[in-house]
Design a protein around this motif. Structure first.
Motif, PDB file in Angstrom:
ATOM      1  N   ARG A   1       1.958  -7.732   7.280  1.00 29.06           N
ATOM      2  CA  ARG A   1       2.806  -6.633   7.716  1.00 29.06           C
ATOM      3  C   ARG A   1       4.180  -6.776   7.051  1.00 29.06           C
ATOM      4  NH1 ARG A   1      -0.827  -3.105   9.284  1.00 29.06           N
ATOM      5  NH2 ARG A   1      -2.119  -3.836  11.017  1.00 29.06           N
ATOM      6  N   PRO A   2       4.948  -5.689   6.946  1.00 35.42           N
ATOM      7  CA  PRO A   2       6.271  -5.789   6.328  1.00 35.42           C
ATOM      8  C   PRO A   2       7.248  -6.687   7.085  1.00 35.42           C
ATOM      9  CG  PRO A   2       5.511  -3.518   6.328  1.00 35.42           C
ATOM     10  CD  PRO A   2       4.550  -4.285   7.192  1.00 35.42           C
ATOM     11  N   ASP A   3       6.911  -7.074   8.321  1.00 35.23           N
ATOM     12  CA  ASP A   3       7.758  -8.021   9.047  1.00 35.23           C
ATOM     13  C   ASP A   3       7.323  -9.470   8.823  1.00 35.23           C
ATOM     14  OD1 ASP A   3       5.421  -8.188  10.512  1.00 35.23           O
ATOM     15  OD2 ASP A   3       6.285  -7.453  12.392  1.00 35.23           O
TER      16      ASP A   3
ATOM     17  N   ASP B   1       0.858  -1.179   0.000  1.00 32.24           N
ATOM     18  CA  ASP B   1       0.000   0.000   0.000  1.00 32.24           C
ATOM     19  C   ASP B   1       0.898   1.234   0.000  1.00 32.24           C
ATOM     20  OD1 ASP B   1       0.939   0.148   2.608  1.00 32.24           O
ATOM     21  OD2 ASP B   1      -1.030   0.428   3.501  1.00 32.24           O
TER      22      ASP B   1
ATOM     23  N   ALA C   1       1.395   3.660   1.961  1.00 31.23           N
ATOM     24  CA  ALA C   1       2.084   3.990   3.207  1.00 31.23           C
ATOM     25  C   ALA C   1       3.204   3.001   3.516  1.00 31.23           C
ATOM     26  CB  ALA C   1       1.084   4.026   4.359  1.00 31.23           C
ATOM     27  N   GLY C   2       3.198   1.858   2.853  1.00 32.76           N
ATOM     28  CA  GLY C   2       4.195   0.837   3.139  1.00 32.76           C
ATOM     29  C   GLY C   2       3.917   0.068   4.404  1.00 32.76           C
ATOM     30  N   SER C   3       2.699   0.182   4.938  1.00 31.45           N
ATOM     31  CA  SER C   3       2.360  -0.503   6.188  1.00 31.45           C
ATOM     32  C   SER C   3       1.828  -1.905   5.964  1.00 31.45           C
ATOM     33  CB  SER C   3       1.337   0.310   6.975  1.00 31.45           C
ATOM     34  OG  SER C   3       0.147   0.490   6.220  1.00 31.45           O
ATOM     35  N   GLU C   4       1.444  -2.223   4.717  1.00 32.20           N
ATOM     36  CA  GLU C   4       0.950  -3.552   4.374  1.00 32.20           C
ATOM     37  C   GLU C   4       1.526  -3.975   3.031  1.00 32.20           C
ATOM     38  OE1 GLU C   4      -3.258  -4.037   4.370  1.00 32.20           O
ATOM     39  OE2 GLU C   4      -3.540  -3.250   6.398  1.00 32.20           O
TER      40      GLU C   4
ATOM     41  N   GLN D   1      -8.564  -2.229   4.648  1.00 30.61           N
ATOM     42  CA  GLN D   1      -8.772  -2.990   5.885  1.00 30.61           C
ATOM     43  C   GLN D   1      -9.542  -4.289   5.611  1.00 30.61           C
ATOM     44  OE1 GLN D   1      -9.533   0.722   6.571  1.00 30.61           O
ATOM     45  NE2 GLN D   1      -7.312   0.631   6.773  1.00 30.61           N
TER      46      GLN D   1
ATOM     47  N   ARG E   1      -3.045 -10.353   3.019  1.00 31.09           N
ATOM     48  CA  ARG E   1      -2.375  -9.138   3.483  1.00 31.09           C
ATOM     49  C   ARG E   1      -1.454  -9.467   4.651  1.00 31.09           C
ATOM     50  NH1 ARG E   1      -6.942  -7.047   5.660  1.00 31.09           N
ATOM     51  NH2 ARG E   1      -5.815  -5.182   6.379  1.00 31.09           N
TER      52      ARG E   1
END
Length: 359
Positions: A298-300, A278, A280-283, A336, A296
């Motif tokens: 998280r980047p981790d 996304d 924002a780079g949050s997902e 979401q 979906r």
């Protein structure tokens, strides 16, 4: 002499007065996507941020993916890989400007990227005889003249992405294919990797998967915040096996492999078709047209949730989520995990949505 100089200056002034077209002249699209029409013809579409058609340009055959010029309403579209054509299209005028052909004994592999503010196009290619990977370099200012080529450090390269003008990442899928029918020739010994090359095309390093995952072909790439590279994979063994289909890599570290819970992961049928962060780079998300899923993370690497959509594949990041396209003509957003339809088109969208990064 003075007359010649006046003519030269006059020509220069006239050239400078020619208006430069921008993406606004093509309807200000936010995305590009290829599709099959109801009459079985093919076309490239420009889509607005709201999923509305902005332009349509007919293609001579099925298009796979492409790249949009960062400044001008110009795009290159690649044939379904491995292919022998790439078309440079004037998206404002709806005309083919150039038809690129790889060198003899070479094939395009469906993806490319612009560098240096749009002055250079880089294409993924493979040698027909053994699928050894190459990057082709083309001078845009010289009418897309081929100016260089460099090895990708692997077999069967698919997507190339730009981290900066001095750093590229390449998904070397590891699969050698027959140039006539795409038959896979080397599955028993395949060895995919994620390769990094500098701005001159010199191989810096390759990242390989563990031995028990070497049948996971690395296919598509996305770049997130702080230079993290996400890669989507396709499993070349039993599709019912539960294996991760998402990888994340940064710098000199080891790759992080991510998967949904086993029951949900099995639904993917070993196939991730597209990948995106996304805005924002949050997902980061992957799609599976075979499984009808959007996953979906998280980047981790932590799994967030799955969303169901039949034949969903095309994927691009938007603010707060993702834009999707499917084989039934649907254009949707997922925010979401909630799907919202932006319309149903009378066409079948191909595998990818290309976000335009306009200057």
């Amino acid at each position: 002499m003075a007359t010649s100089r006046r003519r030269f200056l006059g020509a220069l002034l006239a050239a400078s007065a020619i208006p430069r077209l921008s993406w606004a002249d093509a309807g200000s699209p936010a995305f590009l996507a290829c599709a099959r029409e109801p009459d079985d013809s093919f076309a490239l579409y420009g889509l607005s941020a709201a999923g509305e058609d902005r332009f349509r340009v007919r293609l001579p055959a099925r298009g796979h993916a492409g790249a949009g010029h960062p400044l001008r309403p110009e795009a290159v579209v690649f044939a379904r890989r491995p292919g022998t054509y790439a078309l440079v299209i004037d998206c404002a005028g709806g005309k083919v400007m150039h038809r690129l052909t790889p060198p003899e004994g070479r094939q395009f592999n469906g993806h490319g990227v612009y560098l240096d503010g749009g002055d250079v196009l880089v294409t993924t290619e493979q040698r027909s005889s053994d699928s050894v990977g190459m990057l082709g370099y083309w001078s845009v200012a010289e009418g897309y003249r081929r100016i260089d080529e460099r090895p990708t450090g692997g077999i069967g390269p698919h997507e190339v992405v730009r981290l900066s003008d001095n750093l590229l990442a390449v998904a070397n899928g590891g699969i050698a294919t027959d140039p006539s029918d795409r038959r896979k020739l080397n599955i028993a010994v395949m060895r995919p990797n994620l390769a990094y090359l500098d701005g001159q095309g010199t191989l810096i390093r390759t990242v390989e998967l563990a031995e028990d995952l070497r049948f996971n072909s690395i296919r598509h790439l996305a770049v997130g915040a702080d230079g993290i590279v996400a890669f989507a994979m396709q499993w070349e063994r039993d599709p019912d096996e539960v294996v991760p289909l998402l990888g994340l890599h940064r710098g000199d570290g080891a790759p992080i492999l991510a998967a949904a819970p086993p029951a949900e992961q099995r639904v993917m049928q070993g196939y991730a078709g597209s990948i995106a962060f996304d805005l924002a780079g949050s997902e980061v998300a992957i799609t599976s047209p075979r499984g009808g899923r959007l996953h979906r993370f998280r980047p981790d690497g932590r799994f967030i949730a799955a969303t169901t959509r039949a034949d969903a594949c095309g994927l691009a990041g938007i603010s707060g989520g993702f834009l999707l396209t499917d084989g039934g003509g649907g254009v949707l957003t997922a925010e979401q995990g909630r799907m919202r339809s932006l319309g149903l088109r009378r066409r079948s969208w191909d595998n990818h949505v290309i976000a335009l990064n306009r200057g």
